[in-house]
Design a protein around this motif. Structure first.
Motif, PDB file in Angstrom:
ATOM      1  N   TYR A 198       8.499 -29.677 -47.863  1.00 56.01           N
ATOM      2  CA  TYR A 198       8.805 -28.320 -47.346  1.00 56.01           C
ATOM      3  C   TYR A 198       9.690 -27.415 -48.372  1.00 56.01           C
ATOM      4  O   TYR A 198       9.438 -26.216 -48.297  1.00 56.01           O
TER       5      TYR A 198
ATOM      6  N   LYS B  90       9.186 -27.411 -51.372  1.00 57.69           N
ATOM      7  CA  LYS B  90       8.331 -27.329 -52.630  1.00 57.69           C
ATOM      8  C   LYS B  90       9.077 -27.667 -53.910  1.00 57.69           C
ATOM      9  O   LYS B  90       9.345 -26.932 -54.695  1.00 57.69           O
TER      10      LYS B  90
ATOM     11  N   SER C 271      10.146 -28.820 -57.523  1.00 62.13           N
ATOM     12  CA  SER C 271       9.701 -28.565 -59.018  1.00 62.13           C
ATOM     13  C   SER C 271      10.303 -29.910 -59.610  1.00 62.13           C
ATOM     14  O   SER C 271       9.582 -30.032 -60.680  1.00 62.13           O
TER      15      SER C 271
END
Length: 211
Positions: free
Chosen positions: A174, A176, A178
């Motif tokens: 959650y 996200k 990188s």
């Protein structure tokens, strides 16, 4: 690769609201399970938080570090305040009379978890963990294994009932991420939350965000 060449001044955070406080102390143990970067990032985070660290690295942890990362063992040892040989059963952290706030085994192999659960105490990692349990201090095991057998699950349940916290470093999608570093920092931060230490270096869940 992140290397620190100077240690924080212990007196810099020793006083809070005019009251002298004792510097926090944690044992960090690294075993041969995959995920050695978790232990390294843990040491870096604790150093930034000015927590006194007592490090134990197993023989297989050293081998895994060399295989998985660009860090040298001397680099990692330099991140800790105190480093012990895994066979040094006379180390201060092997005694319940030594004042310490808790212990994190990161990464934790299922072999080490089994040793802790059985109370064998045949090396300093399992002995120091045994001390945490008997003294009712916080013990966190970042178990790295999948899939899990009945033996693993039974050991997890048993050692949890004895007072340890099982913390598999499960990725938080959650946030996200990188990079792998984002996932590692999140796991390290969540582990340190269990000791009421805030790294302020990862995103916390605050509900659904509007797209």
């Amino acid at each position: 690769m992140e290397i620190f060449t100077s240690r924080p001044d212990p007196s810099s955070t020793a006083e809070k609201n005019g009251i002298q406080t004792r510097r926090r102390k944690l044992v960090v143990a690294m075993t041969g399970a995959t995920g050695s970067i978790l232990g390294i990032k843990m040491l870096i985070a604790l150093r930034r938080l000015n927590v006194e660290t007592h490090l134990i690295i197993s023989k297989w942890a050293e081998a895994t570090v060399k295989y998985e990362t660009d860090y040298t063992i001397s680099n990692i040892r330099a991140l800790a305040d105190h480093v012990y040989n895994i066979h040094d059963m006379a180390a201060p952290i092997s005694s319940g009379s030594f004042r310490i706030d808790g212990m994190i085994v990161v990464p934790c192999s299922v072999k080490t978890m089994a040793s802790i659960n059985s109370g064998i105490c045949d090396d300093l990692i399992s002995r120091a963990a045994d001390v945490m349990l008997k003294e009712r201090r916080r013990l966190v095991l970042a178990v790295r294994e999948t899939p899990l057998s009945n033996i693993h699950l039974q050991n997890m349940l048993s050692v949890s009932q004895a007072g340890a916290i099982i913390f598999p470093p499960v990725p938080a999608f959650y946030i996200k991420p990188s990079s792998v570093d984002d996932l590692v920092d999140h796991s390290v931060g969540r582990m340190l939350d269990l000791f009421d230490l805030d790294t302020a270096e990862f995103e916390r869940w605050e509900g659904w965000k509007k797209q």
